[in-house]
Design a protein around this motif. Structure first.
Motif, PDB file in Angstrom:
ATOM      1  N   GLU A  49      44.535  -2.622  22.219  1.00  0.00           N
ATOM      2  CA  GLU A  49      45.961  -2.689  21.066  1.00  0.00           C
ATOM      3  C   GLU A  49      47.179  -1.676  20.811  1.00  0.00           C
TER       4      GLU A  49
ATOM      5  N   ARG B 261      46.434  -5.794  15.559  1.00  0.00           N
ATOM      6  CA  ARG B 261      45.402  -6.889  15.388  1.00  0.00           C
ATOM      7  C   ARG B 261      44.621  -5.903  14.213  1.00  0.00           C
ATOM      8  N   ARG B 262      44.757  -5.227  14.121  1.00  0.00           N
ATOM      9  CA  ARG B 262      43.491  -4.506  12.939  1.00  0.00           C
ATOM     10  C   ARG B 262      44.967  -4.146  12.407  1.00  0.00           C
TER      11      ARG B 262
ATOM     12  N   GLU C  70      44.097  -1.203  10.098  1.00  0.00           N
ATOM     13  CA  GLU C  70      43.281   0.096  10.130  1.00  0.00           C
ATOM     14  C   GLU C  70      44.400   0.056  10.888  1.00  0.00           C
TER      15      GLU C  70
ATOM     16  N   TRP D 285      45.875 -13.083   6.734  1.00  0.00           N
ATOM     17  CA  TRP D 285      45.957 -12.215   7.876  1.00  0.00           C
ATOM     18  C   TRP D 285      46.600 -11.095   6.894  1.00  0.00           C
TER      19      TRP D 285
ATOM     20  N   ALA E 255      44.247  -8.534   4.200  1.00  0.00           N
ATOM     21  CA  ALA E 255      43.707  -7.359   4.386  1.00  0.00           C
ATOM     22  C   ALA E 255      44.609  -6.202   3.277  1.00  0.00           C
TER      23      ALA E 255
ATOM     24  N   ALA F 127      39.708  -7.283   5.141  1.00  0.00           N
ATOM     25  CA  ALA F 127      39.751  -7.178   6.207  1.00  0.00           C
ATOM     26  C   ALA F 127      39.190  -7.542   7.634  1.00  0.00           C
ATOM     27  N   GLN F 128      37.591  -7.419   7.127  1.00  0.00           N
ATOM     28  CA  GLN F 128      35.991  -8.120   7.543  1.00  0.00           C
ATOM     29  C   GLN F 128      36.831  -9.691   7.653  1.00  0.00           C
TER      30      GLN F 128
ATOM     31  N   PRO G 244      39.880 -13.198  14.068  1.00  0.00           N
ATOM     32  CA  PRO G 244      40.656 -12.343  14.871  1.00  0.00           C
ATOM     33  C   PRO G 244      41.303 -12.951  16.233  1.00  0.00           C
TER      34      PRO G 244
ATOM     35  N   LYS H 188      36.877  -7.989  22.896  1.00  0.00           N
ATOM     36  CA  LYS H 188      37.895  -8.716  22.115  1.00  0.00           C
ATOM     37  C   LYS H 188      36.962  -9.811  21.596  1.00  0.00           C
TER      38      LYS H 188
ATOM     39  N   TRP I 260      34.751  -9.883  18.682  1.00  0.00           N
ATOM     40  CA  TRP I 260      34.819  -9.525  17.337  1.00  0.00           C
ATOM     41  C   TRP I 260      35.516 -11.435  16.858  1.00  0.00           C
TER      42      TRP I 260
END
Ligand SMILES: Cc1cc2nc3c(=O)[nH]c(=O)nc-3n(C[C@H](O)[C@H](O)[C@H](O)COP(=O)(O)O)c2cc1C
Ligand code: SF4
Length: 662
Positions: free
Chosen positions: A275, A300-301, A303, A329, A333, A338-339, A343, A432, A435
């Protein structure tokens, strides 16, 4: 709010954006055959705009309908007023969903085919292209043709402004024409359009100036491959010189990408690439230009996006595949969910599909590219469904049926759900996929699905549920193999090892673990075992050059490089496993039989659909629908798509709309 930097407003020139999230341009193949915008394309983009991005960049759009197409068709066009109305509707649809609308303008140059253009592709110089995806022998452009192409970019940009786009992006990346002029490998001219750095830069600068003049005060973005990642190609140092010049000529922001058709693995990175790997390059271009940068590539995330913006690596992030997998997405977020983001695993199934000239799609999100489908509403309320097999296809079917209001029972004979998602995720560099595995587990836990682990789906058990429909996602089994000799070695399917069901004895270079089958499973199992300290002999009936031949091509490049460099893995190609005798295997190769000591045998020679469950349920008086590997052995995306189609078909069947009322 969880991600204050990601959701801080931003401005490019005078254009205010509600957050720092851009939808990356992605060819969708949803346009009409004539290159105009279709209602499917509008629905696809609108769904992503509704998901909360600050700006949508519409896919590469051709500025020259005669010579500018890439090899892929149909491609959107904006090279004549004929295309205005569709683009106007598209821009308006994006804007009314709350996002800014930008369009990417592109000319393919040599990255095209005579069969697509009906004429020879053009390029700065007649340098042939030979790549994984495309071979082309272009002709060199005449100087007057070059000035005409500059004009075409400007005309298309003027049309973009007229129809109401908020911004224009020039596609100066991925080996298309603008990059071809910059590249010392591709531009071998010695005239005012090539010969040294300044003259190679001239075409992009002329295009930028002409477009700037055509669009007035509108923001102009430039997507750059900041490194070619090939010997003698453009480097990040070159880009640190080029980008400021583009900005002086009229560019307001640089979108950071990499590669060309010679290195597609750095454009749409396979699963093994980490990432945010381009962020250090984004930071350098940001410092060199003092202008906003947008960074794409395996973000991707939320965070990591938040951290990148906070650290000053980039001003904005660009999400490509992440938005194919989950259009929501940004909103998820922003809302602290976010969970719940589905993904993207970088499996590149989407690339395979669009590369095959099919519409855009995603292995995990079967609605992607089908946004005009009716939503799955509660048509199954009061009905019961049984799903057999909790691999990715079975879980998807169970979740979709649950969404449709069915009371769903999901039988899984193993003690855990996940099936071949686990076998796919276990080998090195594929984490990944976990995920997605974990996402599905969370979805299952939050759903109304009654998951019965460790429970074989016998006809009696399934019948006891009084289902109205049964979906069989029973997967595959090993293809029959005629092995002579009883043998004293442990023999297991390779997938059983990857599922964690098998303990292997110690191995050595003299007495390795024999893996039989050089497909993706065999090759990945070899890497997995080597990582655990085992010695492996990978025996394949084919040539070594064909190892993992059905793997995703970009992932395969990296997989084979690692395999060749791995001293613990030996390959015996053109080898047939004929027997196991005592603690030896017999391998027949080119007319000779070799007795090879082995510690154990893992079989990965091929899979066939497991039809036993579907056959056992045939007498049930309800529809029994096999999906995924139970029909034909394929990839996760196919199983999930089958699940979606099955539920959409049920929807149509259950509603039974009358064709006529009289
Ligand atoms: C299906 C697909 C189509 C793409 N088409 C384009 C395109 O039209 N123009 C472009 O500049 N990049 C294109 N890309 C590259 C993406 O914009 C993006 O840079 C790349 O996928 C890496 O970002 P990601 O990891 O967020 O997907 C495409 C990528 C995908 C997956
Ligand atoms: S197909 Fe795979 S790589 Fe493409 S968007 Fe979906 S999860 Fe990501």
């Amino acid at each position: 709010m969880d991600f204050p930097h990601l959701f801080a407003p931003f401005a490019i020139r005078d254009l205010r954006l509600k957050n720092r999230i851009v939808m990356a341009p992605m060819e969708s193949h949803l346009g009409n055959a004539d290159g105009s915008v279709s209602k499917e394309a509008i629905a696809y983009y609108r769904e992503r705009a509704l998901g909360g991005v600050g700006m949508v960049v519409v896919e590469y759009t051709c500025v020259d309908g005669q010579e500018g197409f890439s090899s892929m068709a149909p491609q959107l066009r904006l090279d004549s007023p004929f295309y205005r109305s569709g683009h106007g509707k598209l821009a308006a649809a994006i804007q009314s969903a709350g996002a800014r609308a930008c369009v990417q303008l592109s000319h393919a140059g040599r990255q095209s085919r005579e069969s697509v253009l009906g004429r020879q592709p053009v390029a700065p110089s007649a340098v042939p292209l030979s790549s994984l995806y495309l071979n082309a022998v272009p002709r060199a452009l005449e100087a007057d043709e070059i000035t005409r192409i500059v004009r075409r970019y400007a005309d298309a940009a003027a049309l973009a402004a007229q129809v109401g786009y908020d911004a224009v992006m020039l596609h100066g990346a991925h080996g298309y024409l603008l990059q071809q002029f910059l590249s010392p490998l591709v531009n071998r001219r010695d005239d005012e359009w090539g010969g040294d750095f300044e003259r190679r830069l001239r075409f992009p600068l002329e295009v930028v100036k002409a477009v700037r003049a055509a669009i007035g005060n509108m923001p102009l973005l430039y997507r750059m491959s900041v490194s070619d990642f090939i010997d003698g190609g453009l480097t990040i140092e070159d880009s640190e010189r080029i980008a400021p010049r583009l900005c002086e000529a009229g560019v307001d922001a640089i979108d950071i990408s990499c590669g060309s058709l010679d290195r597609v693995d750095v454009i749409v990175e396979p699963m093994s690439i980490e990432e945010g790997w381009r962020l250090p390059m984004a930071r350098r271009i940001r410092a060199a230009t003092g202008k906003p940068v947008i960074c794409a590539g395996v973000i991707r995330r939320p965070e990591m996006a938040e951290a990148a913006i906070e650290a000053g690596d980039t001003d904005m992030i660009s999400l490509g595949r992440a938005l194919l997998a989950d259009p929501l997405w940004p909103n998820k977020a922003r809302m602290g969910r976010a969970q719940d983001i589905r993904p993207c695993t970088s499996c590149n199934w989407c690339i395979k599909e669009t590369g095959g000239n099919r519409g855009v799609s995603c292995a995990e999100n079967p609605r992607c590219g089908h946004e005009t489908d009716p939503p799955i509403d509660a048509f199954g309320r009061g009905l019961r469904a049984v799903v057999v097999g909790a691999g990715p296809g079975g879980i998807a079917a169970a979740l979709l049926l649950d969404q449709a209001g069915f009371a769903v029972t999901l039988f899984e004979k193993r003690g855990s759900a996940g099936g071949n998602l686990i076998t796919s995720a276990t080998p090195p560099n594929k984490e990944k996929l976990f995920w997605y595995h974990d996402f599905l587990q969370r979805r299952l836990a939050a759903s109304g699905v009654d998951l019965r682990l460790g429970t074989e789906a016998t006809a009696e058990r399934v019948g006891d549920e009084r289902p109205d429909v049964v979906v069989v996602a029973g997967g595959s089994r090993l293809a029959p193999l005629d092995l002579g000799g009883a043998g004293g070695l442990p023999v297991h399917p390779a997938f059983a090892l990857l599922l964690g069901d098998v303990e292997l004895p110690p191995s050595s270079p003299e007495r390795p673990i024999l893996i039989y089958g050089g497909g993706e499973t065999g090759t990945e199992t070899a890497e997995h075992l080597a990582k655990q300290g085992h010695h492996v002999l990978l025996a394949t009936r084919s040539d070594a050059a064909m190892l993992a031949r059905n793997a995703e091509p970009l992932y395969r490049i990296h997989l084979l490089q690692r395999l060749r460099a791995n001293a613990a893995i030996a390959v015996a190609d053109h080898s047939l496993l004929t027997a196991i005798e005592g603690d030896h295997v017999l391998l027949e190769s080119r007319g000779e039989t070799r007795r090879q000591p082995a510690a154990a045998v893992l079989l990965a020679h091929g899979l066939v659909p497991d039809t036993t469950i579907a056959e056992a349920l045939l007498d049930l008086p309800v529809p029994v629908v096999p999906i995924g590997d139970a029909v034909r052995v394929g990839r996760i995306g196919e199983a999930v798509r089958d699940a979606y189609r099955c539920v959409q078909d049920l929807r149509r069947t259950i509603y039974q709309p009358e064709a006529i009322a009289c």
